[in-house]
Structures are given as structure tokens and as C-alpha cells.
Design a protein around this motif. Structure first.
Motif, PDB file in Angstrom:
ATOM      1  N   ALA A  32       0.829  -1.214   0.000  1.00  0.00           N
ATOM      2  CA  ALA A  32       0.000   0.000   0.000  1.00  0.00           C
ATOM      3  C   ALA A  32       0.860   1.260   0.000  1.00  0.00           C
ATOM      4  CB  ALA A  32      -0.912  -0.015   1.223  1.00  0.00           C
ATOM      5  N   LEU A  33       2.041   1.168   0.635  1.00  0.00           N
ATOM      6  CA  LEU A  33       2.868   2.365   0.826  1.00  0.00           C
ATOM      7  C   LEU A  33       4.330   1.946   0.926  1.00  0.00           C
ATOM      8  CD1 LEU A  33       2.769   5.478   1.553  1.00  0.00           C
ATOM      9  CD2 LEU A  33       2.760   4.746   3.954  1.00  0.00           C
ATOM     10  N   ILE A  34       5.215   2.797   0.385  1.00  0.00           N
ATOM     11  CA  ILE A  34       6.659   2.533   0.484  1.00  0.00           C
ATOM     12  C   ILE A  34       7.292   3.640   1.323  1.00  0.00           C
ATOM     13  CG2 ILE A  34       8.829   2.379  -0.804  1.00  0.00           C
ATOM     14  CD1 ILE A  34       7.134   1.389  -3.216  1.00  0.00           C
ATOM     15  N   ALA A  35       7.967   3.251   2.395  1.00  0.00           N
ATOM     16  CA  ALA A  35       8.712   4.220   3.208  1.00  0.00           C
ATOM     17  C   ALA A  35      10.134   4.247   2.669  1.00  0.00           C
ATOM     18  CB  ALA A  35       8.704   3.802   4.671  1.00  0.00           C
ATOM     19  N   ALA A  36      10.573   5.439   2.206  1.00  0.00           N
ATOM     20  CA  ALA A  36      11.888   5.525   1.565  1.00  0.00           C
ATOM     21  C   ALA A  36      12.714   6.610   2.220  1.00  0.00           C
ATOM     22  CB  ALA A  36      11.727   5.832   0.079  1.00  0.00           C
ATOM     23  N   GLU A  37      14.026   6.386   2.250  1.00  0.00           N
ATOM     24  CA  GLU A  37      14.949   7.340   2.865  1.00  0.00           C
ATOM     25  C   GLU A  37      14.857   8.680   2.133  1.00  0.00           C
ATOM     26  OE1 GLU A  37      18.909   5.824   2.543  1.00  0.00           O
ATOM     27  OE2 GLU A  37      19.729   7.322   3.898  1.00  0.00           O
ATOM     28  N   ASP A  38      14.795   8.627   0.815  1.00  0.00           N
ATOM     29  CA  ASP A  38      14.708   9.849   0.006  1.00  0.00           C
ATOM     30  C   ASP A  38      13.673   9.567  -1.086  1.00  0.00           C
ATOM     31  OD1 ASP A  38      15.035  11.734  -2.017  1.00  0.00           O
ATOM     32  OD2 ASP A  38      17.182  11.951  -1.658  1.00  0.00           O
ATOM     33  N   THR A  39      12.517  10.218  -0.979  1.00  0.00           N
ATOM     34  CA  THR A  39      11.407   9.861  -1.886  1.00  0.00           C
ATOM     35  C   THR A  39      11.720  10.232  -3.339  1.00  0.00           C
ATOM     36  OG1 THR A  39      10.357  11.936  -1.283  1.00  0.00           O
ATOM     37  CG2 THR A  39       9.568   9.976  -0.148  1.00  0.00           C
ATOM     38  N   ARG A  40      12.505  11.316  -3.541  1.00  0.00           N
ATOM     39  CA  ARG A  40      12.833  11.685  -4.932  1.00  0.00           C
ATOM     40  C   ARG A  40      13.733  10.636  -5.558  1.00  0.00           C
ATOM     41  NH1 ARG A  40      14.903  17.594  -5.160  1.00  0.00           N
ATOM     42  NH2 ARG A  40      16.301  16.575  -6.608  1.00  0.00           N
ATOM     43  N   HIS A  41      14.716  10.211  -4.798  1.00  0.00           N
ATOM     44  CA  HIS A  41      15.674   9.210  -5.279  1.00  0.00           C
ATOM     45  C   HIS A  41      14.942   7.889  -5.579  1.00  0.00           C
ATOM     46  CE1 HIS A  41      19.772   7.471  -5.391  1.00  0.00           C
ATOM     47  NE2 HIS A  41      19.121   6.376  -5.033  1.00  0.00           N
ATOM     48  N   SER A  42      14.148   7.404  -4.610  1.00  0.00           N
ATOM     49  CA  SER A  42      13.456   6.127  -4.824  1.00  0.00           C
ATOM     50  C   SER A  42      12.365   6.272  -5.883  1.00  0.00           C
ATOM     51  CB  SER A  42      12.853   5.611  -3.511  1.00  0.00           C
ATOM     52  OG  SER A  42      13.889   5.322  -2.610  1.00  0.00           O
ATOM     53  N   GLY A  43      11.802   7.500  -6.000  1.00  0.00           N
ATOM     54  CA  GLY A  43      10.779   7.742  -7.017  1.00  0.00           C
ATOM     55  C   GLY A  43      11.312   7.426  -8.413  1.00  0.00           C
ATOM     56  N   LYS A  44      12.577   7.790  -8.656  1.00  0.00           N
ATOM     57  CA  LYS A  44      13.175   7.534  -9.987  1.00  0.00           C
ATOM     58  C   LYS A  44      13.303   6.032 -10.234  1.00  0.00           C
ATOM     59  CE  LYS A  44      15.799  11.780 -10.080  1.00  0.00           C
ATOM     60  NZ  LYS A  44      17.052  12.299  -9.590  1.00  0.00           N
ATOM     61  N   LEU A  45      13.692   5.306  -9.187  1.00  0.00           N
ATOM     62  CA  LEU A  45      13.821   3.843  -9.324  1.00  0.00           C
ATOM     63  C   LEU A  45      12.459   3.232  -9.661  1.00  0.00           C
ATOM     64  CD1 LEU A  45      15.730   1.278  -8.713  1.00  0.00           C
ATOM     65  CD2 LEU A  45      14.552   1.227  -6.513  1.00  0.00           C
ATOM     66  N   LEU A  46      11.424   3.676  -8.905  1.00  0.00           N
ATOM     67  CA  LEU A  46      10.080   3.113  -9.122  1.00  0.00           C
ATOM     68  C   LEU A  46       9.569   3.461 -10.522  1.00  0.00           C
ATOM     69  CD1 LEU A  46       8.390   3.754  -5.665  1.00  0.00           C
ATOM     70  CD2 LEU A  46       9.603   1.738  -6.464  1.00  0.00           C
ATOM     71  N   GLN A  47       9.849   4.689 -10.936  1.00  0.00           N
ATOM     72  CA  GLN A  47       9.421   5.122 -12.277  1.00  0.00           C
ATOM     73  C   GLN A  47      10.033   4.212 -13.348  1.00  0.00           C
ATOM     74  OE1 GLN A  47      10.530   9.163 -12.696  1.00  0.00           O
ATOM     75  NE2 GLN A  47       8.786   9.698 -13.952  1.00  0.00           N
ATOM     76  N   HIS A  48      11.301   3.899 -13.177  1.00  0.00           N
ATOM     77  CA  HIS A  48      11.999   3.045 -14.150  1.00  0.00           C
ATOM     78  C   HIS A  48      11.281   1.701 -14.292  1.00  0.00           C
ATOM     79  CE1 HIS A  48      15.492   1.420 -16.330  1.00  0.00           C
ATOM     80  NE2 HIS A  48      15.198   0.292 -15.702  1.00  0.00           N
ATOM     81  N   ASP A  85      18.305   4.393   0.107  1.00  0.00           N
ATOM     82  CA  ASP A  85      18.705   4.966  -1.189  1.00  0.00           C
ATOM     83  C   ASP A  85      19.331   3.904  -2.085  1.00  0.00           C
ATOM     84  OD1 ASP A  85      17.775   7.367  -0.448  1.00  0.00           O
ATOM     85  OD2 ASP A  85      19.724   8.344  -0.208  1.00  0.00           O
ATOM     86  N   ALA A  86      20.106   3.021  -1.486  1.00  0.00           N
ATOM     87  CA  ALA A  86      20.766   1.980  -2.279  1.00  0.00           C
ATOM     88  C   ALA A  86      21.111   0.814  -1.368  1.00  0.00           C
ATOM     89  CB  ALA A  86      22.051   2.524  -2.895  1.00  0.00           C
TER      90      ALA A  86
END
Ligand code: SAM
Length: 291
Positions: A32-48, A85-86
Motif C-alpha cells: 500500500a505504501l513505500i517508506a523511503a529514505e529519500d522519496t525523490r531518489h526512490s521515485g526515480k527507481l520506481l518510475q523506471h 537509497d541503495a
């Protein structure tokens, strides 16, 4: 398996996007939800990966406020994923308080294994890996860093460090000074990326190589250092300690023989020590030939 909502701990690539596992992709799309250290950084991964799951920030500065809110979501039946982030979350990364709180609240915590810079570097280092000590980032200031290296100088396990590109030159120089220029080590830089470099060598040579080549000072680093070799003084002390214990339980020659095998100390030296500890037994308990 419990059907309560779960917290998934998802490892992500440390450079090469092909290292996101199919299982990680599926779970990230399903929660339902992803908790990420940096949402912009992880957003790019998810977009890919065309994953549209909403993201929320969880980092060291908001963990205290965020954890109760995330546990509430789990209580409401929504499964969550945690990303850093990684690499693997919680390895020199935030998430410990959330994982602990999820256990305490009785929710399954499900790890999805994947990349981790420390283990990736170790697997290619060619140094002993049967036992190793992960040390994370050394202190940033030189005096504290040198004291910290001093405290590890006699550590027999292989040592694994993360280091920042801003400090790589000074940190390697400090390592060469404290551990010794001849101590074997490996610089692992930019793992899984275009300029991946895995360079083994003695610490003195590695420190000079990185110092003299600006290209080698860029990017992300894992440093692996061979553990300390057992010295003669170590095996003598260990042999004496074991011998004292065994002499209380065993005949002298058997105690000497076992203490030598366990410690690596020479049998004849342990025999002499045993006689000095128990002089009364020397007449009846002769050192057998070959010792
Ligand atoms: N959680 C991550 C893991 O599983 O490896 C580590 C996070 S820590 C904040 C980041 C540090 O890991 C970097 O400063 C670097 O020392 C190391 N690191 C991460 N990616 C790396 C890579 N591709 N090559 C070498 N070191 C890397």
C-alpha cells in the motif's frame, strides 16, 4: 504464515538497475505504501520499473514521528515496504526503529535480499571471508579516525569499511600508518557501475595509488582490510592460558600436547612451562620423544 499486514525490507540496486530482483519489483508494486529514505531518489527507481505505489519519507530526522504512523497503517491491514537509497536497508542506513516497532506490534517483518555494497565487495576481494567485521563509516576527523583504527589493529577478522570520496585519501593514509603499509587490503569503488574498480594490494601502495590519481578518488567506496596475523606473542599467551586450565584436569604430557594443538605454540616451550608450573610432576611425567 500470519495473514497480518507485513513490513517488507527491500534491498535495491547499488548502481546497476538489473540488480532489482523480480520479487522486489512485485512486492513494491503490491504494497500500500513505500517508506523511503529519500522519496525523490526512490521515485526515480520506481518510475523506471513503472511502479506507482505511493511513497513517504522515512529518514533519521523524522523516524521518531513517522514510526507510529506507519505502525498504525500496518494495524489497519496495509502492508508496507521499506527502502533505502541503495542496497540493503539498515546496513549503515535508517530503519532500525521501524523494524523493531513492527516486531513489537506483532507484524511479520519480511526481508527481500539483494545488493549490499559490503557483501558485494567482500565476495570479490580475495581476502578471508569465513569471519569478517563490518565497521561501517570510520570517524570523519583524522585524530578520532586514527584512534579508531588503533582499536582495530589487532583484530584478526577481515575488516570492512565504507568511506566517503571526501575522505578516501586521508583515510587510506591513516590505515597504512596504523595497520602497517604491508597489510593486504582491497579498494572496491563504484561497484556494479560503469567505472567499477576492485584493486587489491598492500595498504601503502593502495594509499599512494588513490592519492596520485584523481579519477580513483571519485564515487563510492568499500575498503576491505586483511585481519591481523596472530603473532608469536599471541600464541604463547594463549598456549599458557590453555595449559594452566588443562593441567588441572589432565596428565602433564596430554595437557601440553592439547595446549600446543589449540594455540599453535611450540610443544617444547609449553612442556618447559608445564614443568615450571608443576615441578613435582617432572620425575614421573617425562616429555616423550619427538616433542
Ligand atoms: N545500505 C547500503 C548497502 O547495503 O550497502 C549502504 C548505505 S551507506 C549510507 C552508503 C555507502 O555504501 C557509500 O558511501 C559507500 O561507502 C557504500 N556503497 C554504496 N554503493 C556502493 C557502490 N556501488 N560501490 C562501492 N561502495 C558503495
Amino acid at each position: 504464515m500470519s495473514n497480518r499486514a507485513a513490513l517488507y525490507i527491500v534491498a535495491t540496486p547499488i548502481g546497476n538497475l538489473e540488480d532489482l530482483t523480480p520479487r522486489a519489483q512485485r512486492v513494491l508494486a503490491e504494497v500500500a505504501l513505500i517508506a523511503a529514505e529519500d522519496t525523490r531518489h526512490s521515485g526515480k527507481l520506481l518510475q523506471h520499473f513503472h511502479i506507482t505505489t505511493p511513497l513517504t519519507a522515512l529518514h533519521e530526522h523524522n523516524e521518531r514521528e513517522q514510526v507510529p504512523l506507519l505502525i498504525e497503517r500496518l494495524r489497519n491491514g496495509e502492508s508496507l515496504a521499506l527502502l533505502s537509497d541503495a542496497g540493503t536497508p539498515l546496513v549503515s542506513d535508517p530503519g532500525y526503529h521501524l523494524v523493531r516497532a513492527a516486531h513489537e506490534a506483532g507484524h511479520p517483518v519480511v526481508p527481500l535480499p539483494g545488493a549490499c555494497a559490503a557483501v558485494t565487495a567482500l565476495s570479490a576481494a580475495g581476502l578471508p571471508t569465513d569471519r569478517f567485521a563490518f565497521e561501517g563509516f570510520p570517524p570523519a576527523k583524522s585524530a578520532a579516525r586514527r584512534r579508531y583504527y588503533e582499536s582495530l589493529r589487532a583484530e584478526p577478522r577481515t575488516l570492512v569499511f565504507y568511506e566517503s570520496p571526501h575522505r578516501i585519501v586521508e583515510s587510506l593514509a591513516d590505515m597504512a600508518d596504523v595497520f602497517g603499509a604491508d597489510r593486504e587490503a582491497v579498494v572496491a569503488r563504484e561497484l556494479t557501475k560503469q567505472f567499477e574498480t576492485i584493486r587489491p594490494g598492500p595498504l601503502g601502495g593502495l594509499a599512494e595509488w588513490v592519492r596520485s590519481d584523481g579519477q580513483q578518488q571519485k564515487g563510492e567506496f568499500v575498503l576491505i582490510v586483511h585481519g591481523a596475523e596472530a603473532t608469536g606473542a599471541d600464541s604463547a599467551a594463549e598456549g599458557a592460558r590453555i595449559l594452566r586450565v588443562l593441567l588441572d584436569e589432565l596428565p602433564l604430557t596430554q595437557a601440553v600436547s592439547l595446549a600446543a594443538r589449540l594455540s599453535g605454540e611450540a610443544r617444547n616451550r609449553l612442556y618447559d612451562l608445564a614443568l615450571s608450573l608443576q615441578p613435582g610432576r617432572s620425575g614421573t611425567d617425562k616429555m616423550p620423544p619427538g616433542l
